[in-house]
Write a protein that holds these residues in place. Structure first.
Motif, short mmCIF file in Angstrom:
data_model
loop_
_atom_site.label_atom_id
_atom_site.label_comp_id
_atom_site.label_asym_id
_atom_site.label_seq_id
_atom_site.Cartn_x
_atom_site.Cartn_y
_atom_site.Cartn_z
N UNK A 215 20.83 8.59 -7.40
CA UNK A 215 19.19 9.34 -8.14
C UNK A 215 18.94 8.59 -9.33
N UNK A 216 16.93 8.54 -8.39
CA UNK A 216 16.19 7.49 -9.01
C UNK A 216 15.21 8.58 -10.06
N UNK B 155 4.08 -7.53 -6.43
CA UNK B 155 5.30 -7.16 -7.86
C UNK B 155 6.01 -6.04 -8.58
N UNK B 156 5.05 -4.87 -7.71
CA UNK B 156 5.68 -3.56 -7.69
C UNK B 156 6.13 -2.97 -6.49
N UNK C 128 8.99 6.96 -10.25
CA UNK C 128 9.40 6.88 -10.87
C UNK C 128 9.32 6.15 -12.47
N UNK C 129 9.02 5.14 -11.90
CA UNK C 129 8.94 3.62 -13.09
C UNK C 129 7.50 3.44 -12.05
N UNK C 130 6.63 4.13 -12.20
CA UNK C 130 4.94 3.91 -11.51
C UNK C 130 3.91 4.91 -12.54
N UNK D 34 -1.23 4.18 -10.17
CA UNK D 34 -0.22 3.05 -9.73
C UNK D 34 0.57 3.81 -8.25
N UNK D 35 0.50 5.23 -8.30
CA UNK D 35 1.35 5.78 -7.65
C UNK D 35 0.72 6.54 -6.51
#
Ligand SMILES: Nc1ncnc2c1ncn2[C@@H]1O[C@H](COP(=O)(O)OP(=O)(O)OP(=O)(O)O)[C@@H](O)[C@H]1O
Ligand SMILES: [Mg+2]
Lengths: 222, 341
Positions: free
Chosen positions: A220-221, B132-133, B139-141, B145-146
């Motif tokens: 699950x990310x 670098x991404x 979910x980490x952006x 950035x998305x």
């Protein structure tokens, strides 16, 4: 009746019953996963505003799933005796439990699959369409990966229910720990046998839950 | 490049029919950035979704890059969609895939080999500035950035047309600007035709060459952005233009200023295109015996020139002021006397 505890236990017999339970669970989980996934996908895809929108087909599958999900398992076994004798040839032994286990669990899992698929953002499916994806690409590269955590946690719950069902099936002669606990433990008043059989079933359930949780959190990310 | 002819889209429901798009005719040229602006429910999304066949028109025809999108089906439509990419308000990335894998998705659909995919994805990541991404998950952006991933993904198969459905509406003003700059850059570098829909005039002003204003499913006004800014016809267009040219407080400020000055005249100048860069004020002071006070002004850049308004106070003899105003009139600058002193 003043025997030292655990003296009645026939350990090789207990081990044999455990492998029977594991066998029944494993086969029925795999079959339920495949069948439930197919049914769940069909339910989802033929639903309203979806890729294969088809009201009649959706209604039929939905009714089928609801009916089989509602029949109590013990009654399902009895209902399926004719089918089982045709398929397996007998009502005794671990294979005899399989048809009822699968027919009982697959509709249950199919609903969970459908719910998991419905949680996928419609926009993502639309994005895939806008890139020119075919329906099979959408199924294999969008629907299944994007709902994977729900699919895994669903099969975990289903597998645990199936362990319980195997024990029930055991009572009417299908082998495994349930059968052992009933014949040796209950009918011959050997409570220690029942106790050990229960502990082993609990251990199996805990292991399934543990594995299911680990896999779910790994994939699950979101 | 894009031709929308007599297009109508009617949704039927139990409550009656909704004319989401009503008799729309638009021709969009190759390499153009074309904007569609309108309030919520105007039918913008419905219109743009007909350009890649996500919706079918009830009537009329839609042709994009030589293909009649409103007619073709199945494999032919899927092939066409690889040349008509789309980006979305909510990005619509696959959360189960990394940045790299998301950008690679349309390439997988097009059947590009793994080696080629890796190469192309690296180029695209550079193009949108996401070095670098690559291995992050959506979910980490951040939102910006998305959207960069969304743009890279849309460009993967070298499309001819890029459709943007409210692509910046979920972003803050600064991020919006950086995404808009990226779109202009792509338009210039790749010669891509861009169609974007929005409810913010700011977006139109910043990057569009031409604009269509939509209301109740119809296009009520259409023209070059500068022309529409200079000379809005419909009330709805005037309201949109005011969004960018006149800050809320302008009217109040000017009214207050009128109170303060008891002699001279207050004049509103409107600059369009090249005239915005001419030294009108300098010439005014040099050639006429008037004092000039700048009260308030705002100049906006559009893709084809600047547009702005300036409020000034002129003082001096009545004669000189009249001559000065006449002079301004000859300088391709709109002039309007707000109050006589
Ligand atoms: N699938 C549908 N079924 C019925 N009516 C619809 C459907 N899609 C859109 N509509 C109606 O069509 C009209 C135009 O909708 P559309 O989504 O194109 O507006 P929009 O300009 O994109 O608005 P927004 O800025 O809110 O996105 C609305 O009145 C909407 O209710
Ligand atoms: Mg919309």
């Amino acid at each position: 009746m003043d025997k030292p505890y655990f003296q009645d236990i026939d350990w090789p017999g207990m081990w044999a019953a455990t492998t029977e339970t594991l066998y029944m669970t494993a086969i029925s989980v795999v079959a339920t996963f495949i069948l439930g996934l197919l049914l769940g996908l069909l339910l989802f895809l033929t639903g309203k505003d979806n890729l294969w929108e088809n009201k009649p087909v959706n209604t039929i599958i939905s009714a089928f799933v609801n009916i089989f999900r509602s029949i109590p398992f013990i009654i399902l076994i009895v209902l399926l005796i004719p089918l089982t004798t045709i398929l397996v040839g007998s009502m005794i032994g671990e294979n005899a439990a399989l048809p009822a286990l699968i027919v009982g669990a697959a509709p249950f899992y199919a609903r969970m699959v459908e719910i998991g698929l419905r949680e996928i953002d419609k926009g993502v499916i639309e994005a895939a369409k806008s890139m020119g994806a075919s329906t099979s690409t959408i199924i294999f590269k969008v629907l299944l990966p994007e709902s994977m955590p729900a699919l895994v946690s669903g099969i975990t719950v289903t597998a645990i229910a199936l362990v319980g069902y195997t024990a029930m099936a055991g009572v009417i002669g299908a082998g495994g720990l349930g059968n052992l606990a009933y014949l040796e433990g209950y009918q011959r008043s050997q409570n220690d046998v029942t106790l050990i059989a229960t502990i082993i079933i609990l251990i199996i359930v805990f292991i399934i839950q543990f594995l299911g949780d680990i896999i779910t959190s790994k994939i699950d990310k979101r | 490049m894009i031709s929308i002819k007599n297009v109508r889209k009617i949704y039927s429901s139990r409550q009656g029919n909704v004319h989401a798009v009503d008799n729309v005719n638009v021709e969009i040229n190759e390499g153009e950035i074309f904007g569609v602006i309108g309030y919520s429910g105007a039918g913008k999304s419905t219109l743009i979704r007909m350009l890649n066949g996500l919706e079918l028109p009830t009537e009329g025809s839609v042709t994009v890059a030589g293909r009649v999108v409103s007619k073709i089906r199945g494999g032919e439509l899927r092939k066409a969609r690889q040349e008509i990419s789309m980006i979305f308000q909510h990005f619509n990335l696959l959360w189960s895939r990394t940045v790299r894998e998301n950008i690679s998705f349309p390439l997988e659909i097009a059947g590009v080999t793994r080696k080629e995919r890796t190469k192309r994805v690296d180029e695209l990541i550079k193009l949108v500035g996401l070095e670098g991404r690559e291995d992050s998950y959506p979910s980490q952006l951040s939102g910006g950035q998305k959207q960069r991933v969304g743009i890279a993904r849309a460009l993967a198969n070298n499309p001819k047309v890029l459709l943007c459905d409210e692509a910046t509406s979920a972003l803050d003003p600064q991020t919006t600007d950086s995404i808009l700059e990226l779109l202009v850059d792509i338009n210039k570098r790749l010669g891509l035709t861009i169609v974007l829909i929005t409810h913010e005039m700011h977006v139109i002003r910043k990057i569009c060459h031409r604009v269509a204003v939509m209301e109740n499913g119809r296009i009520v006004e259409m023209g070059s952005v500068l022309e529409v800014f200079k000379n809005p016809q419909q009330p709805i267009t005037k309201r949109f233009v005011q969004q960018v040219t006149e800050p809320e407080e302008t009217k109040e400020t000017v009214e207050q200023l009128i109170e303060q000055y008891h002699s001279g005249e207050i004049v509103q100048l409107t600059f369009v295109g090249g005239s915005a860069e001419q030294p009108v004020i300098t010439n005014l002071i040099r050639h006429f015996d008037v004092t000039v006070n700048i009260l308030q002004g705002k100049i906006s850049q559009t893709q084809s020139g600047s547009y702005g308004t300036l409020f000034i106070h002129l003082d001096g003899s009545k004669d000189e002021i009249a001559k000065a105003i006449e002079f301004i009139g000859t300088q391709q600058v709109g002039v309007e006397v707000i109050r006589n002193g």
